[in-house]
Design an enzyme around this catalytic site. Structure first.
Site: not given
Length: 269
Positions: A43-45
């Site tokens: 979903s996010e880095t």
């Protein structure tokens, strides 16, 4: 680049929301950051680098989905703070300079980390035409969550309705900047949570986010007003699931949870 995968808002591996975390000497160009985030494909880095001593923040922090940079991300901030504290990269509260201002993460004696985020401004809106059909449930209440979050917050009838949602994501994408937060009161608070939610963010390349810290900056004021308490626990009822403890403090919301590092490796290119 050393890269870690951290499961956030959970105390066990393979649950919660996984985030990539890279601690850098400086930010490379945006195209490089976006390509890494696409390769990680969570979903996010989160990408962070240390700032000079004496300023208002200790680390600069940015978040990328596989498709775009975002203005706020709770679980990847929790994951970054967890990496800093477990590797000796930072002791005590850490201040992150972000697109949403300075955000603080504080480790607690019980092993959790508490994030200090801005409370989302909630504005009631008329139910947009087509939202009920796209979501697959009739809204009870619909609110806009403001520019930092960019979601519609949609209250539905009950916990069971939230759990069985199977939205038309393509249709849902037309109704908000990021996506839709679906929520309902917990069926049985004795199970240890006060409300449930699920988050669908097709506009940033995320069909369903497993556990969304930023969404809880909107869920906290929404449910605190209805339940009459500033301290609550939310369960995000995705397939991975996770819990977020929230404490409403006016214009700020505290988000608390555990995190677990599950992969520690090296980016070779």
């Amino acid at each position: 680049m050393r890269i870690r995968i951290v499961d956030a808002f959970t105390d066990r591996p393979f649950a919660g929301n996984p985030a990539g975390v890279l601690l850098l000497d400086a930010f490379p160009d945006d195209d490089r950051l976006q390509r890494v985030a696409l390769e990680v494909n969570h979903s996010e880095t989160a990408f962070a680098h240390r700032l000079p001593a004496g300023g208002e923040a200790d680390w600069a922090l940015r978040w990328f989905t596989p498709a775009t940079e975002v203005a706020m991300c709770g679980h990847a901030t929790l994951a970054t703070a967890h990496v800093l504290h477990t590797t000796g990269g930072h002791e005590g509260p850490v201040r992150f300079a972000t697109r949403s201002g300075v955000l603080t993460a504080t480790p607690r004696e019980d092993g959790t980390i508490t994030l200090d985020f801005p409370t989302a401004p909630l504005t009631p809106v008329q139910t947009p035409a087509g939202v009920a059909e796209a979501l697959g449930a009739e809204p009870r209440t619909v609110l806009d969550t403001g520019p930092d979050i960019g979601d519609l917050l949609v209250e539905v009838a009950d916990e069971k309705t939230v759990r069985v949602l199977a939205p038309d994501l393509r249709a849902l994408a037309a109704h908000s900047e990021r996506g839709v937060i679906a929520t309902a009161r917990a069926e049985d608070p004795a199970r240890g949570y006060d409300y449930v939610s699920r988050c669908f963010f097709p506009n940033v390349g995320i069909d369903e986010d497993p556990v969304t810290g930023s969404a809880h900056t909107a869920l906290a004021p929404f449910w605190s007003e209805r339940l009459g308490r500033p301290d609550l626990t939310g369960l995000q009822a995705s397939s991975r699931s996770g819990r977020v403890r929230t404490e409403l403090r006016g214009e700020r919301t505290l988000l608390s949870g555990h995190a677990v590092t599950v992969i520690d490796g090296e980016l070779l290119v």
